[in-house]
Structure formats: structure tokens, C-alpha cells
Design a protein around this motif. Structure first.
Motif, PDB file in Angstrom:
ATOM      1  N   PRO A   1      18.598   0.999   1.148  1.00 24.25           N
ATOM      2  CA  PRO A   1      17.332   0.972   0.398  1.00 24.25           C
ATOM      3  C   PRO A   1      16.276   1.873   1.034  1.00 24.25           C
ATOM      4  CG  PRO A   1      17.534  -0.991   1.759  1.00 24.25           C
ATOM      5  CD  PRO A   1      18.824  -0.235   1.928  1.00 24.25           C
ATOM      6  N   ILE A   2      15.527   2.581   0.188  1.00 28.48           N
ATOM      7  CA  ILE A   2      14.452   3.453   0.657  1.00 28.48           C
ATOM      8  C   ILE A   2      13.123   2.710   0.556  1.00 28.48           C
ATOM      9  CG2 ILE A   2      13.236   5.623   0.265  1.00 28.48           C
ATOM     10  CD1 ILE A   2      16.089   5.860   1.435  1.00 28.48           C
ATOM     11  N   SER A   3      12.369   2.751   1.615  1.00 27.21           N
ATOM     12  CA  SER A   3      11.098   2.021   1.697  1.00 27.21           C
ATOM     13  C   SER A   3       9.960   2.797   1.039  1.00 27.21           C
ATOM     14  CB  SER A   3      10.746   1.753   3.156  1.00 27.21           C
ATOM     15  OG  SER A   3      11.692   0.924   3.779  1.00 27.21           O
ATOM     16  N   GLY A   4       8.811   2.127   0.950  1.00 29.74           N
ATOM     17  CA  GLY A   4       7.600   2.819   0.519  1.00 29.74           C
ATOM     18  C   GLY A   4       7.224   3.894   1.522  1.00 29.74           C
ATOM     19  N   ALA A   5       6.548   4.925   1.040  1.00 34.21           N
ATOM     20  CA  ALA A   5       6.265   6.104   1.858  1.00 34.21           C
ATOM     21  C   ALA A   5       5.147   5.850   2.862  1.00 34.21           C
ATOM     22  CB  ALA A   5       5.898   7.280   0.962  1.00 34.21           C
ATOM     23  N   LYS A   6       5.423   6.104   4.129  1.00 25.74           N
ATOM     24  CA  LYS A   6       4.399   5.978   5.171  1.00 25.74           C
ATOM     25  C   LYS A   6       3.214   6.883   4.885  1.00 25.74           C
ATOM     26  CE  LYS A   6       4.391   8.389   9.066  1.00 25.74           C
ATOM     27  NZ  LYS A   6       3.090   8.825   9.657  1.00 25.74           N
ATOM     28  N   ASN A   7       3.472   8.162   4.591  1.00 21.66           N
ATOM     29  CA  ASN A   7       2.385   9.111   4.407  1.00 21.66           C
ATOM     30  C   ASN A   7       1.532   8.776   3.188  1.00 21.66           C
ATOM     31  OD1 ASN A   7       3.187  10.507   6.679  1.00 21.66           O
ATOM     32  ND2 ASN A   7       4.322  12.076   5.566  1.00 21.66           N
ATOM     33  N   ALA A   8       2.157   8.196   2.164  1.00 23.02           N
ATOM     34  CA  ALA A   8       1.383   7.772   0.996  1.00 23.02           C
ATOM     35  C   ALA A   8       0.588   6.513   1.315  1.00 23.02           C
ATOM     36  CB  ALA A   8       2.312   7.526  -0.193  1.00 23.02           C
ATOM     37  N   ALA A   9       1.228   5.547   1.959  1.00 25.43           N
ATOM     38  CA  ALA A   9       0.565   4.273   2.251  1.00 25.43           C
ATOM     39  C   ALA A   9      -0.679   4.473   3.101  1.00 25.43           C
ATOM     40  CB  ALA A   9       1.535   3.329   2.949  1.00 25.43           C
ATOM     41  N   LEU A  10      -0.616   5.371   4.077  1.00 23.31           N
ATOM     42  CA  LEU A  10      -1.763   5.604   4.952  1.00 23.31           C
ATOM     43  C   LEU A  10      -2.911   6.284   4.219  1.00 23.31           C
ATOM     44  CD1 LEU A  10       0.051   6.721   8.233  1.00 23.31           C
ATOM     45  CD2 LEU A  10      -1.034   4.523   7.753  1.00 23.31           C
ATOM     46  N   THR A  11      -2.614   6.859   3.052  1.00 27.51           N
ATOM     47  CA  THR A  11      -3.648   7.447   2.213  1.00 27.51           C
ATOM     48  C   THR A  11      -4.210   6.437   1.224  1.00 27.51           C
ATOM     49  OG1 THR A  11      -2.542   9.584   2.392  1.00 27.51           O
ATOM     50  CG2 THR A  11      -4.137   9.351   0.632  1.00 27.51           C
ATOM     51  N   LEU A  12      -3.375   5.509   0.783  1.00 29.99           N
ATOM     52  CA  LEU A  12      -3.813   4.513  -0.194  1.00 29.99           C
ATOM     53  C   LEU A  12      -4.631   3.400   0.445  1.00 29.99           C
ATOM     54  CD1 LEU A  12      -0.542   4.142  -2.330  1.00 29.99           C
ATOM     55  CD2 LEU A  12      -2.395   5.791  -2.574  1.00 29.99           C
ATOM     56  N   LEU A  13      -4.310   3.022   1.662  1.00 27.65           N
ATOM     57  CA  LEU A  13      -5.015   1.924   2.322  1.00 27.65           C
ATOM     58  C   LEU A  13      -6.531   2.133   2.389  1.00 27.65           C
ATOM     59  CD1 LEU A  13      -2.487   1.130   5.179  1.00 27.65           C
ATOM     60  CD2 LEU A  13      -3.222  -0.488   3.425  1.00 27.65           C
ATOM     61  N   PRO A  14      -7.029   3.328   2.780  1.00 27.08           N
ATOM     62  CA  PRO A  14      -8.489   3.478   2.864  1.00 27.08           C
ATOM     63  C   PRO A  14      -9.198   3.425   1.520  1.00 27.08           C
ATOM     64  CG  PRO A  14      -7.380   5.562   3.338  1.00 27.08           C
ATOM     65  CD  PRO A  14      -6.325   4.510   3.315  1.00 27.08           C
ATOM     66  N   CYS A  15      -8.448   3.461   0.407  1.00 28.82           N
ATOM     67  CA  CYS A  15      -9.092   3.309  -0.903  1.00 28.82           C
ATOM     68  C   CYS A  15      -9.745   1.935  -1.050  1.00 28.82           C
ATOM     69  CB  CYS A  15      -8.076   3.528  -2.019  1.00 28.82           C
ATOM     70  SG  CYS A  15      -7.515   5.237  -2.143  1.00 28.82           S
ATOM     71  N   ALA A  16      -9.317   0.974  -0.217  1.00 29.80           N
ATOM     72  CA  ALA A  16      -9.952  -0.345  -0.243  1.00 29.80           C
ATOM     73  C   ALA A  16     -11.430  -0.263   0.135  1.00 29.80           C
ATOM     74  CB  ALA A  16      -9.226  -1.297   0.700  1.00 29.80           C
ATOM     75  N   LEU A  17     -11.833   0.806   0.843  1.00 29.16           N
ATOM     76  CA  LEU A  17     -13.226   0.969   1.234  1.00 29.16           C
ATOM     77  C   LEU A  17     -14.105   1.401   0.068  1.00 29.16           C
ATOM     78  CD1 LEU A  17     -12.587   2.919   4.562  1.00 29.16           C
ATOM     79  CD2 LEU A  17     -13.283   0.523   4.363  1.00 29.16           C
ATOM     80  N   LEU A  18     -13.494   1.818  -1.043  1.00 28.26           N
ATOM     81  CA  LEU A  18     -14.233   2.399  -2.160  1.00 28.26           C
ATOM     82  C   LEU A  18     -14.694   1.384  -3.194  1.00 28.26           C
ATOM     83  CD1 LEU A  18     -11.958   5.540  -2.684  1.00 28.26           C
ATOM     84  CD2 LEU A  18     -14.329   5.561  -1.866  1.00 28.26           C
ATOM     85  N   THR A  19     -14.292   0.123  -3.060  1.00 23.68           N
ATOM     86  CA  THR A  19     -14.621  -0.875  -4.073  1.00 23.68           C
ATOM     87  C   THR A  19     -14.858  -2.237  -3.436  1.00 23.68           C
ATOM     88  OG1 THR A  19     -13.825  -1.994  -6.083  1.00 23.68           O
ATOM     89  CG2 THR A  19     -12.163  -1.334  -4.472  1.00 23.68           C
ATOM     90  N   GLU A  20     -15.645  -3.055  -4.131  1.00 23.61           N
ATOM     91  CA  GLU A  20     -15.859  -4.430  -3.678  1.00 23.61           C
ATOM     92  C   GLU A  20     -14.712  -5.335  -4.109  1.00 23.61           C
ATOM     93  OE1 GLU A  20     -19.474  -5.596  -5.471  1.00 23.61           O
ATOM     94  OE2 GLU A  20     -20.723  -4.188  -4.355  1.00 23.61           O
TER      95      GLU A  20
END
Length: 427
Positions: free
Chosen positions: A17-36
């Protein structure tokens, strides 16, 4: 410190099985800072870098919860929420270990109008300045100051106005930071010569799901119309194309037959093209990629390049494969100037590789032999594992913290397809 012991010569067969992408995940996580509102990310890989970024986000008031999952499962679901930013400083002690930490700069600036971020660390694979990050933000109206090892960024009163910026060279990280700052700007931002990597597309798709207005996703000219606020979303992290390519090389070097479940062929064209040129069979399907090798490996010549070219993150793994190819291969590394640190370790295993600046000449050998080797960076460590799977005898790989940053439970996945591999304590 742990180490991995590999007894080579086992043919890899089965489904991996192939996991979720590290390089993508590290870019998506900071999007949590953009919204309440809550942001839920599915298919998030269990990696040291993900844990480190989670701790960094906690510094800003982000709450994180992980949905219950069995320890034996790959991936996890994390919900992040930032009702209020409690801090806009990313401290040195957290940022120094991971270069991706610089990606909090854009979203903090976009939402809070200010940010103070320590200059980042990461793998020592070459000079990776952040000047393009800062120039792009300046073009959008930010005031930038460098002092005492920190970047201080501030928006004018009322927020970033937005602006136009043409990247002189393609930069994935700078494109990501600019995107996250631009989505909450007061005006329109245009980015020319922007990076086109699938991870950039994944970021754009998430931002759109949160209410952003982005045009020309997947192209090098991006237009972002700022919006007053973003809302929450639930989003699945893309499959890791580098992990899939790495395991494809592992299957091929052992003469194996492995189904890479969940891999996305459309995002891996340059890798599969190189593998086919090297004599590896690759079959695409809706389920993923089947990789098998039933004949001799062939030498290839190629250069790394920004997407859609051959990824620098696949160079070391392909080099390990080509160590056992018929003939002489020539690899040119055009992205980073210090990305051949794995060469001396591969040569310890019987490889015959010569380097001259950014060029590596790989003379194929009949066999590799097991040895004790030291991982020098994330992808280099995977190249040693790949070589060890094909080598005669026992290979011991030290410095596993590199592997743990980017490959989710590597030894368990390889054991699923027949590798003789185990992780043990150093004593």
C-alpha cells in the motif's frame, strides 16, 4: 539509536500500500492557520515530520485531534482547528529540524498580518535559500526584515493588497507560501513561472475546497483572487508519488512483481518512463501500478528537473537500481548541488559510481554485497535500503531518523512483499 538489518536476495512479490504524500501533507497542514473552522485531513502518513509539524502548529493555538485507528493501519485522520491565533512566532528549536516549517510564514501573514519565523533546517543536500519566498511576499505588499536568524514579515494595515510576481526559477516552497498568503489578500495576485508539482495542485484543490478562488490550477501562471475568509473542509491527502517510485525501484532490483496499491500513474510519468527505459515493466490501472522485472536492467541517461521532469527526490533511488544495470548510466543533478552523499555508501556495497560536480557516472556491476552503511539524508537512506534488498549477505543501515521522516513504517511494508528486513535497537 535503531538500525535496519536487511538480508538481501529475496524477490519481492505481492501488494504494497502507498501512503499519503509527505510533501503534500506538510503543505496542507499549515492551511489550518487560514480559518477558524475545522480542517480534517484524511490519509495523513504516520511520519516524524508530520508529528514535528503538528507540534509547531500547536504553538500558534492550533488544536489537533486524531481519529481512532488501529496501530497496524497505515495513515490516519487528523482534525485541526485554529479559533484564534495565540502566537505568530515559529521558534528556532522547532523550525531547525525541518525545512517545511517555513510554510507557516505565508498563512500567518495572510491571516494575522504578521509572522516571525526562524530560518529553517532540514536535510543537508545543498543550498536552499528562501529568498524567493520573501521576494514573492514583498511583491504582494509585505514588509520583510531578517534579524538574528529570524524572518519578520508584516502586512500593511488592513492586510496584504496582493500583487504580481514572476519566479526567476521554479520554486516549490516559494509557490506554496505565496499561494497561502494570497488567498486572504485584499486584491488579486498573479504568479508566473510557478511550480506545477502535483503537491502544488493538491494544495490548490484544498484551498478551493476551503473557499479560495484560484485560476489555472496545474499551470505555471496562477491567478489568486483574495477572499475575506476561508471555511473548514475535509480533504484526502494525495498518494505519495516518491514513495511509490521508491518501492518500484525496490521491486525491480530484486526481479520482483509488486502491485503498488493506491499509486497515481498520472503523477508519476517521468518516473515510470525512466523505469521502462531501464527495462522494468510497469502496468497502470485504477488500483495503482504493477511493477515487475523479468529481464536484465538497462543503463539510462537522465537529468533531474522540476515537474513534469524527473524528480530530484527520485535520483538516489534510481541510482541504486542502475548499479545493477548492464552498461554505464549518466545522471545529472540540476536541482541541488550536494545530493550525491549516498554515492560513497553505495560504493561500499560494491557499486562503481564516479561523480564530477553535478554528474554521476554509474557503471553497472554484476553484484552488490552487504555492508554497514550510514544514511546521509532522506532519499539517500532509501537508496541504501534498495541496494541492500538486492545485495548478497547482510546490510545494516544506520541513522534511521532520516527514513522515519519520509517513509511510513518502511520495514513493515517491505516485509509484506517478502523482504527479510527488521528494525533493531543499536545495542
Amino acid at each position: 539509536m535503531d538500525k535496519i538489518i536487511i538480508k538481501g536476495g529475496k524477490r519481492l512479490t505481492g501488494t504494497l500500500p502507498i501512503s499519503g504524500a509527505k510533501n503534500a501533507a506538510l503543505t496542507l497542514l499549515p492551511c489550518a492557520l487560514l480559518t477558524e473552522e475545522p480542517l480534517t485531513l484524511r490519509n495523513l502518513p504516520r511520519l516524524a515530520d508530520i508529528d514535528g509539524f503538528q507540534h509547531l502548529l500547536n504553538q500558534f493555538g492550533v488544536s489537533t485531534t486524531i481519529a481512532g485507528s488501529r496501530p497496524q493501519d497505515f495513515g490516519r485522520v487528523m482534525t485541526l482547528q485554529t479559533p484564534r491565533l495565540t502566537n505568530t512566532t515559529a521558534p528556532y528549536e522547532l523550525v531547525r529540524k525541518m525545512r517545511a516549517s517555513i510554510l507557516v510564514l505565508g498563512p500567518l501573514l495572510g491571516r494575522a498580518g504578521e509572522a516571525k519565523v526562524s530560518l529553517p533546517g532540514g536535510c543537508a543536500i545543498g543550498n536552499r535559500p528562501i529568498d524567493l519566498h520573501l521576494k514573492a511576499l514583498e511583491a504582494m505588499g509585505a514588509e520583510i526584515e531578517l534579524a538574528a536568524g529570524y524572518v519578520r514579515a508584516a502586512a500593511p494595515d488592513g492586510g496584504l493588497p496582493g500583487g504580481d510576481f514572476a519566479f526567476p526559477v521554479v520554486s516549490v516552497g516559494a509557490t506554496e507560501n505565496a499561494l497561502m498568503a494570497a488567498v486572504l489578500a485584499n486584491g488579486t495576485t498573479r504568479l508566473d513561472n510557478a511550480a506545477r508539482e502535483p503537491e502544488i495542485v493538491d494544495l490548490c484543490n484544498l484551498l478551493v475546497a476551503m473557499g479560495a478562488r484560484i485560476e489555472n490550477i496545474g499551470e505555471s501562471d496562477l491567478t489568486i483572487h483574495g477572499v475575506p475568509r476561508l471555511h473548514g473542509a475535509t480533504y484526502r491527502v494525495m498518494a505519495d508519488r516518491i514513495e511509490a517510485g521508491s518501492y518500484a525501484c525496490a521491486a525491480a532490483i530484486t526481479g520482483g512483481d509488486v502491485m503498488l496499491k493506491g499509486a497515481n500513474p498520472a503523477e508519476m510519468r517521468a518516473t515510470t518512463h525512466a523505469l521502462r527505459n531501464a527495462g522494468v515493466n510497469v502496468e497502470e490501472s485504477d488500483a495503482g501500478l504493477r511493477v515487475y522485472c523479468d529481464g536484465p536492467l538497462r543503463a539510462v541517461n537522465l537529468s533531474t528537473a522540476p515537474y513534469p521532469g524527473f524528480a530530484t527526490d527520485m535520483q538516489a533511488q534510481l541510482m541504486a537500481l542502475l548499479c545493477q544495470a548492464d552498461g554505464t548510466s549518466v545522471l545529472n543533478e540540476t536541482i541541488f548541488e550536494n545530493r550525491y552523499m549516498h554515492v560513497p555508501e553505495l560504493n561500499r556495497m560494491g557499486a562503481h559510481i564516479e561523480t564530477n560536480g553535478r554528474t554521476a557516472v554509474v557503471h553497472g556491476v554484476d553484484r552488490l554485497t552487504g555492508a554497514e552503511v550510514m544514511a546521509t539524508d532522506l532519499r539517500a537512506s532509501m537508496s541504501l535500503v534498495i541496494a541492500g534488498l538486492a545485495a548478497e549477505g547482510e546490510t545494516v543501515v544506520h541513522r534511521l531518523y532520516h527514513l522515519d521522516r519520509g517513509y511510513e513504517r518502511l520495514e513493515e511494508k517491505l516485509a509484506l512483499v517478502g523482504a527479510d528486513i527488521e528494525r533493531v535497537g543499536s545495542d
